[in-house]
Scaffold this motif. Structure first.
Motif, PDB file in Angstrom:
ATOM      1  N   HIS A 174       0.839  -1.206   0.000  1.00 61.06           N
ATOM      2  CA  HIS A 174       0.000   0.000   0.000  1.00 61.06           C
ATOM      3  C   HIS A 174       0.868   1.248   0.000  1.00 61.06           C
ATOM      4  O   HIS A 174       1.890   1.301   0.674  1.00 61.06           O
ATOM      5  CB  HIS A 174      -0.909  -0.029   1.243  1.00 61.06           C
TER       6      HIS A 174
ATOM      7  N   CYS B 128       0.388   5.571   0.165  1.00 66.57           N
ATOM      8  CA  CYS B 128      -0.558   6.698   0.259  1.00 66.57           C
ATOM      9  C   CYS B 128      -0.060   7.851  -0.597  1.00 66.57           C
ATOM     10  O   CYS B 128       0.169   8.940  -0.100  1.00 66.57           O
ATOM     11  CB  CYS B 128      -0.761   7.190   1.670  1.00 66.57           C
TER      12      CYS B 128
ATOM     13  N   CYS C 277      -6.542   5.019   2.241  1.00 65.08           N
ATOM     14  CA  CYS C 277      -5.563   4.653   3.289  1.00 65.08           C
ATOM     15  C   CYS C 277      -6.348   4.059   4.455  1.00 65.08           C
ATOM     16  O   CYS C 277      -7.559   3.824   4.336  1.00 65.08           O
ATOM     17  CB  CYS C 277      -4.801   5.926   3.685  1.00 65.08           C
ATOM     18  N   GLY C 278      -5.667   3.801   5.563  1.00 59.02           N
ATOM     19  CA  GLY C 278      -6.318   3.208   6.737  1.00 59.02           C
ATOM     20  C   GLY C 278      -7.328   4.168   7.360  1.00 59.02           C
ATOM     21  O   GLY C 278      -7.286   5.375   7.145  1.00 59.02           O
TER      22      GLY C 278
END
Ligand SMILES: CN1c2c(nc(N)[nH]c2=O)NC[C@@H]1CNc1ccc(C(=O)N[C@@H](CCC(=O)N[C@@H](CCC(=O)N[C@@H](CCC(=O)O)C(=O)O)C(=O)O)C(=O)O)cc1
Ligand SMILES: N[C@@H](CCS)C(=O)O
Ligand SMILES: [Zn+2]
Length: 766
Positions: free
Chosen positions: A651, A653, A736-737
């Motif tokens: 991942h 960002c 994102c988270g």
């Protein structure tokens, strides 16, 4: 007398007071007047800290409620009409641009926020229109802050982001095509007016930050420096004397752009000490050199002897009157004070220096070069002793780690088979639908989670009680994901204080702090762990929680790790060992974790590398290639120990892949999730041009804002993405988270996201 200067001071306060005040204001628990009072108290406190440390040049306007660039946007009348149309009060308009606003008939997303150079700080991007105009706020913050300090008896040096950096760091708004630098002519009168106002308020000097000079610049931008600064010079005493500040790199490649007729030039001599000679010979005949010799980006105690040597070299060429001792950059990137660290091992604590201590360091170095070493003998001796103690400490060296590093084989960097073979096996075993939905890892870190962790840290609840609490949190998020009908679950990361600090606390070779917070964006802070020695993993770090999560979920559960580069970059790294060595040590530790997760039945494993791009050296060239080589190798080393049927996700960002694509491709991750909701989907074209075969989930909504995206907005994003990516490649996920979000908005946003994915799933069903 050699003066000492600080380019900027952290603004959160000793106990993250600014964070607490802004969050209380957003939550309706503090009035605007109370928030502004708290901000004023903090500014005064920070000016006094610097004054009492003996610093002669203290900055103002380095403070910001959310972000310093955002204050410039607002004060220059550059807030887009979608914000100004609501006629909010200035503070609320400012926050609306920073974090979006959705209340009582107002619905506006935030402006884009991106990394400040290669740091972990994020600034708000000036977002400009084709017909952009500028108008100076009648009461600009730079003037107000200067006067506030003056009233308190402190004459400061206001800090401004320079006009060329402001524009170069900006972008054309969505649907607009303006090249920001073309707006320079329109913007310069605003700077002239602001500088004149500062002069009228009593400012003798102003620090004008032009850090973009460290980049490779387009010819037009580079050519803009000369006329811009000649124009300022022509204003003579109508404006303050200017200190032209650059940092985070060298300016040798742009040396012709350096203004000659200017009061002072600041350069970063921590990062690039070798630029001293070129810069000195390019200075105007009276220009002062501000020598950045105290590191604004790391926490190691300054080696006084080396710093003094650098300053003396400048003095030899220019004379004492033409040299200032300074921090290399703003101290924004360092924690407030070492004095708050009561739990650090004293041997190690003696190696560190945070912002308050760095203020003292610049003052001591200035005194040493002005009055001679004897004037600060005790300080120099203590410093030399501490530097020596660190250099010879056994705690920095682990022969077993070095032995393992020496045995890494070429095959350790490769998965067993090519992607096509792997994905076939993964599809068979995971059985995922078209447009699979997932999240990036964290779910809301609620107040309750933080309270329980705090209690556990303080020993108020037992490990068993804390573990039970975490299990219950995992159960809850699994149930919520079932209800939302997501396809690949996550355990929600409730046990993690932060995605890097958590790992730092579980690895040997790290030290971690209790109060060393650094602002990341807005009110959000991080507490980077500190790499003090060779790194290794004494025990599994995440397996217990992931194994539990797998045991209670009916769908694939992703294991969740932070990659070696991100662990390194969001820590304070060692400065005595090359970063590639530290990254390799982290990669080996993570490799063991990945293999342990697989053995525990976790067959989808995400290894986050959001800091991979920010670590890219700021200029193209050999240094960049070398970085990419070791960074990519570290990632591959960390994930390549698994079977083909185990799916590796990563991942990021950010969405800037243009100059970076080959590195992303070389990671060989099966699935990438990338930030994309704020960017133009056209950026995804690079994946088409390069015929990228693997799977990608470009984020379909922005998680930084509490705003809930509608199902239609998400469909529109997916539609755009489908112009560039194949349906069978596309995953649907947020940017994102979700740790910073509340549950209500999280569920609403994910419901819309899953519905949008189902719509496309049906549309493309064979
Ligand atoms: C993905 N991002 C991250 C970056 N860098 C990291 N190191 N980590 C990241 O996740 N860089 C890029 C982006 C930036 N984004 C973020 C997003 C969110 C945060 C964030 O939420 N920060 C938190 C602090 C997180 C943390 O460490 N929490 C600890 C301590 C919590 C705490 O404050 N406890 C209280 C007591 C408890 C209470 O009563 O509330 C205390 O100590 O006083 C924990 O959870 O245990 C933040 O709040 O700012 C950062 C960057
Ligand atoms: N897994 C992390 C990634 C943040 S970059 C999270 O979800 O918070
Ligand atoms: Zn992220």
């Amino acid at each position: 007398m050699v003066q000492s200067a600080i380019l900027g001071f952290p603004r959160m306060g000793v106990n993250r007071d600014l964070k607490k005040a802004t969050e209380a204001y957003w939550g309706g628990k503090l009035s605007q007047a109370e928030l502004l009072n708290e901000a004023k108290r903090l500014r005064l406190e920070h000016w006094n800290i610097q004054k009492n440390a003996g610093v002669s040049i203290i900055p103002s306007n380095d403070f910001a409620l959310y972000d310093q660039v955002l204050h410039h946007i607002q004060d220059f009348g550059a807030a887009p009409e979608r914000y100004t149309k609501y006629q909010l009060n200035p503070v609320d308009e400012y926050f609306a641009m920073g974090r979006g606003l959705q209340r009582e008939g107002v619905d506006v997303p935030s402006l884009e926020m991106v990394k400040w150079f290669d740091s972990n700080y994020h600034y708000v991007k000036p977002t400009l229109q084709d017909n952009q105009t500028f108008k100076l706020n009648p009461n600009p913050k730079a003037v107000a802050d200067f006067l506030e300090a003056k009233e308190a008896g402190i004459t400061t040096r206001p800090v401004l982001v320079g006009p060329i950096s402001f524009l170069h760091l900006g972008k054309a708004d969505r649907g607009q095509s303006v090249d920001p630098i073309d707006l320079l002519e329109k913007l310069l009168p605003i700077y002239e007016e602001l500088l004149a106002k500062l002069k009228a308020a009593g400012a003798e000097t102003v620090q004008i930050d032009e850090p973009v000079l460290v980049f490779d610049l387009p010819a037009k931008t580079k050519a803009a420096f000369k006329p811009t600064y000649e124009k300022f010079a022509s204003l003579g005493s109508k404006i303050p004397s200017l200190v032209f500040a650059t940092y985070f790199g060298d300016i040798v490649h742009n040396i012709e752009a350096l203004p000659k007729d200017i009061y002072a030039v600041h350069v970063d001599l921590v990062r690039n000490p070798e630029q001293l000679e070129t810069v000195v010979s390019a200075l105007g005949p009276k220009t002062i050199l501000s020598a950045g010799v105290v590191d604004g980006r790391n926490i190691w105690k300054t080696n006084f002897q080396k710093a003094i040597e650098k300053v003396e070299a400048a003095i030899q060429k220019l004379g004492q009157e033409r040299v200032i001792v300074a921090t290399s950059s703003s101290l924004l990137h360092t924690p407030h004070t070492l004095a708050s660290e009561k739990k650090l091992d004293p041997e190690i604590a003696d190696w560190f220096s945070f912002a308050v201590e760095k203020a003292t360091e610049v003052a001591i170095i200035a005194k040493a070069v002005t009055e001679g070493p004897a004037s600060v003998r005790a300080e120099l001796e203590a410093n030399a002793k501490s530097v020596q103690a660190r250099a010879s400490s056994k705690r920095t060296n682990d022969p077993a780690v070095k032995e393992r590093q020496s045995k890494i084989a070429a095959s350790d960097y490769n998965r067993q088979s090519e992607f096509t073979t792997r994905i076939a096996q993964q599809q068979k075993s995971l059985g995922l639908p078209l447009f699979p939905t997932t999240t990036i890892g964290s779910f809301p870190q609620t107040k309750e989670i933080r309270i329980q962790r705090n209690k556990f840290t303080k020993g108020e609840i037992t490990a068993e009680e804390y573990e039970k609490f975490i299990e219950k949190e995992i159960q809850d998020v699994v149930k919520i994901q079932e209800e939302l009908d997501l396809d690949v679950y996550v355990h929600g990361e409730p046990e993690r204080n932060d995605m890097v600090q958590y790992f730092g606390e579980r690895l040997d070779g790290y030290a971690f702090t209790t109060h060393a917070w650094v602002q990341s964006y807005g009110s959000r802070c991080v507490r980077p762990p500190i790499v003090v020695g060779d790194i290794s993993r004494p025990a599994p770090m995440t397996v217990k929680e992931s194994k539990y999560a797998v045991s209670i979920s009916k769908k694939p559960m992703k294991g969740m790790l932070t990659g070696p580069i991100t662990c390194l970059r969001w820590s304070f790294p060692r400065d005595d060992v090359h970063q590639s060595v530290q990254a390799e040590q982290l990669a080996l530790a993570l490799r063991d974790e990945v293999v342990d997760l697989e053995s525990a039945g976790v067959f989808v494993i995400q290894v986050d590398e959001p800091a991979l791009r920010e670590g890219l050296p700021l200029r193209a060239g050999k240094e960049r290639e070398a970085y990419l080589d070791w960074a990519v190798k570290s990632f591959r080393l960390s994930v390549s120990g698994v079977k083909d049927s185990t799916q590796i996700h990563s991942h990021f960002c950010y969405s800037e892949f243009q100059d970076f694509f080959h590195a992303i491709a070389a990671l060989d991750a099966d699935v990438l999730s990338i930030e994309n909701s704020k960017s133009d989907a056209k950026l995804l074209k690079v994946f088409v041009d390069e015929a990228y075969p693997r799977h990608i989930g470009p984020g379909v909504y922005d998680i930084h804002s509490p705003r809930v995206p509608s199902e239609q907005e998400i469909k529109d994003r997916i539609e755009e993405m489908l112009q560039f990516l194949k349906p069978e490649q596309l995953w649907i996920d947020p940017d994102c988270g979700l740790k910073t979000r509340q549950w209500a908005e999280t569920k609403a946003a994910l419901t819309n996201m899953v519905n949008a994915a189902k719509f496309y799933r049906q549309k493309y069903a064979k």
